[in-house]
Write a protein that holds these residues in place. Structure first.
Motif, PDB file in Angstrom:
ATOM      1  N   MET A   1       0.881  -1.199  -0.089  1.00  0.00           N
ATOM      2  CA  MET A   1       0.126   0.074  -0.178  1.00  0.00           C
ATOM      3  C   MET A   1       0.909   1.080  -0.038  1.00  0.00           C
ATOM      4  SD  MET A   1      -2.895   1.266  -0.125  1.00  0.00           S
ATOM      5  CE  MET A   1      -3.892   2.799   0.117  1.00  0.00           C
ATOM      6  N   PHE A   2       1.895   1.327   0.827  1.00  0.00           N
ATOM      7  CA  PHE A   2       2.754   2.495   0.976  1.00  0.00           C
ATOM      8  C   PHE A   2       3.564   2.637  -0.219  1.00  0.00           C
ATOM      9  CE2 PHE A   2       1.925   2.042   5.432  1.00  0.00           C
ATOM     10  CZ  PHE A   2       1.776   3.080   5.741  1.00  0.00           C
ATOM     11  N   GLN A   3       3.864   1.485  -1.020  1.00  0.00           N
ATOM     12  CA  GLN A   3       4.617   1.575  -2.232  1.00  0.00           C
ATOM     13  C   GLN A   3       3.793   2.227  -3.102  1.00  0.00           C
ATOM     14  OE1 GLN A   3       4.748  -1.258  -0.021  1.00  0.00           O
ATOM     15  NE2 GLN A   3       6.572  -0.481   0.584  1.00  0.00           N
ATOM     16  N   ILE A   4       2.542   1.877  -3.241  1.00  0.00           N
ATOM     17  CA  ILE A   4       1.601   2.569  -4.510  1.00  0.00           C
ATOM     18  C   ILE A   4       1.484   4.077  -3.984  1.00  0.00           C
ATOM     19  CG2 ILE A   4      -0.693   2.521  -5.351  1.00  0.00           C
ATOM     20  CD1 ILE A   4      -0.959  -0.459  -4.640  1.00  0.00           C
ATOM     21  N   ILE A   5       1.275   4.253  -2.660  1.00  0.00           N
ATOM     22  CA  ILE A   5       1.306   5.630  -2.411  1.00  0.00           C
ATOM     23  C   ILE A   5       2.494   6.502  -2.630  1.00  0.00           C
ATOM     24  CG2 ILE A   5       1.016   7.439  -0.570  1.00  0.00           C
ATOM     25  CD1 ILE A   5      -0.610   5.302   0.962  1.00  0.00           C
ATOM     26  N   GLY A   6       3.796   5.857  -2.359  1.00  0.00           N
ATOM     27  CA  GLY A   6       5.138   6.545  -2.826  1.00  0.00           C
ATOM     28  C   GLY A   6       5.204   6.852  -4.074  1.00  0.00           C
ATOM     29  N   ILE A   7       4.885   5.829  -5.176  1.00  0.00           N
ATOM     30  CA  ILE A   7       4.842   5.985  -6.557  1.00  0.00           C
ATOM     31  C   ILE A   7       3.954   7.263  -7.181  1.00  0.00           C
ATOM     32  CG2 ILE A   7       4.122   5.048  -8.860  1.00  0.00           C
ATOM     33  CD1 ILE A   7       5.190   2.128  -7.742  1.00  0.00           C
ATOM     34  N   VAL A   8       2.739   7.433  -6.611  1.00  0.00           N
ATOM     35  CA  VAL A   8       1.792   8.420  -6.884  1.00  0.00           C
ATOM     36  C   VAL A   8       2.293   9.748  -6.332  1.00  0.00           C
ATOM     37  CG1 VAL A   8      -0.253   9.445  -6.453  1.00  0.00           C
ATOM     38  CG2 VAL A   8      -0.173   6.904  -6.763  1.00  0.00           C
ATOM     39  N   VAL A   9       2.982   9.762  -5.187  1.00  0.00           N
ATOM     40  CA  VAL A   9       3.603  11.154  -4.731  1.00  0.00           C
ATOM     41  C   VAL A   9       4.891  11.149  -5.601  1.00  0.00           C
ATOM     42  CG1 VAL A   9       4.803  12.167  -2.840  1.00  0.00           C
ATOM     43  CG2 VAL A   9       2.884  10.746  -2.372  1.00  0.00           C
ATOM     44  N   LEU A  10       5.734  10.276  -5.886  1.00  0.00           N
ATOM     45  CA  LEU A  10       6.803  10.578  -6.873  1.00  0.00           C
ATOM     46  C   LEU A  10       6.309  11.222  -8.067  1.00  0.00           C
ATOM     47  CD1 LEU A  10      10.039   9.980  -7.644  1.00  0.00           C
ATOM     48  CD2 LEU A  10       9.155   7.602  -8.680  1.00  0.00           C
ATOM     49  N   PHE A  11       5.583  10.668  -8.798  1.00  0.00           N
ATOM     50  CA  PHE A  11       4.889  11.244 -10.073  1.00  0.00           C
ATOM     51  C   PHE A  11       4.520  12.501  -9.835  1.00  0.00           C
ATOM     52  CE2 PHE A  11       5.575   7.141 -11.678  1.00  0.00           C
ATOM     53  CZ  PHE A  11       6.027   7.341 -13.028  1.00  0.00           C
ATOM     54  N   ALA A  12       3.482  12.728  -8.820  1.00  0.00           N
ATOM     55  CA  ALA A  12       2.970  13.964  -8.573  1.00  0.00           C
ATOM     56  C   ALA A  12       4.047  15.215  -8.222  1.00  0.00           C
ATOM     57  CB  ALA A  12       1.873  13.994  -7.358  1.00  0.00           C
TER      58      ALA A  12
END
Length: 289
Positions: free
Chosen positions: A1-12
């Motif tokens: 879950m945190f990995q997906i959040i991290g990817i979203v934050v990275l791109f954003a």
């Protein structure tokens, strides 16, 4: 879950800052497909060249574990300690001969069959049975047994780290592959040197997208994913270390309750049962007939 959040934050954060500062995504979007083809295509090719088939096959499981986390949960550690308690208690009260039928055919064992999830891990079961088998052959020197178990654990851990090491090596190479893609873009640009400045500017910008994507993928996605895979393997290895700790403690002459208490100390803190929780779990185990 945190990995997906991290990817979203990275791109954003990365692309958001680019857009807010006045950058135009059109250049990146237009250049990205062929730049990614060069970078990821070369990366996959290098990955295939540098790794064995076993490592390549294990990569899918490694990616899954990076998102799901370690497969062993708090209940699994309690089950392992309970299983080891039953085995060491049986050895203490009935002798090693009483365990022969269990360790020779663990799938038919009334002790092992109580813990189906543990039975699904072939290494864990083989590790337990092989060690107990050594004990039935009168190898009862705790130091020799501990040394033999340590070598098995080191081998298993080294093999389990294969996918994370391979992915880490890929991350190290992506920036250089990004430069390769950028150089190809510059070569293409130099072939169109007679074009107007605005056209050349767009072509050079597209070429630099290759460098950007190589560094972005390496340090923003692939490198962190490799680190996460390594952390999961390291945490899962503590599960097998507990087996070693309990069986070696038993060979030192400790009671079954003491041996599993020593093993409890090696459980990762988030999954570690308290002394009372373990005592309650052990007290509910049906007596072995």
């Amino acid at each position: 879950m945190f990995q997906i959040i991290g990817i979203v934050v990275l791109f954003a954060m990365v692309f958001g800052s680019f857009i807010i500062s006045g950058g135009k995504m059109g250049v990146i979007i237009e250049a990205a497909p062929h730049e990614l083809m060069a970078i990821l295509g070369a990366g996959v090719a290098a990955f295939l060249i540098s790794n064995s088939m076993a490592t390549i096959k294990a990569m899918g499981k490694g990616f899954s574990s990076a998102f799901k986390g370690p497969k062993w949960k708090a209940q699994d550690y309690r089950d392992l300690l309970s299983l080891l308690f039953l085995l060491t208690k049986t050895m203490k009260s009935k002798g090693v001969i009483a365990l022969e039928s269990h360790i020779e055919k663990p799938k038919e064992s009334t002790i092992f069959s109580r813990y189906p999830k543990l039975m699904s891990d072939h290494f864990a079961i083989d590790f337990i049975c092989d060690t107990l088998r050594m004990m039935t052959m009168n190898l009862e020197d705790p130091h020799q047994v501990e040394d033999a178990m340590e070598k098995q654990l080191e081998k298993h851990h080294h093999e389990a780290l294969g996918p994370s090491h391979a992915l880490s090596n890929l991350a190290d190479g992506l920036p250089a592959l990004g430069i390769v893609a950028a150089v190809l873009g510059v070569i293409k640009t130099m072939g169109s040197i007679t074009e107007p400045p605005e056209v050349l500017g767009t072509m050079i910008g597209g070429a630099l997208v290759g460098t950007f994507l190589g560094v972005f993928l390496a340090y923003g996605m692939v490198g962190p994913m490799a680190a996460r895979m390594k952390d999961v393997v390291d945490e899962e290895s503590s599960f097998y270390k507990i087996i070693q700790a309990v069986l070696v403690a038993h060979l030192h002459g400790n009671a079954a309750q003491i041996s599993v208490e020593i093993g409890r100390g090696g459980v990762p803190s988030p999954a570690q049962p308290s002394f009372l929780e373990l005592e309650e779990a052990l007290s509910t185990i049906p007596a072995e007939g």
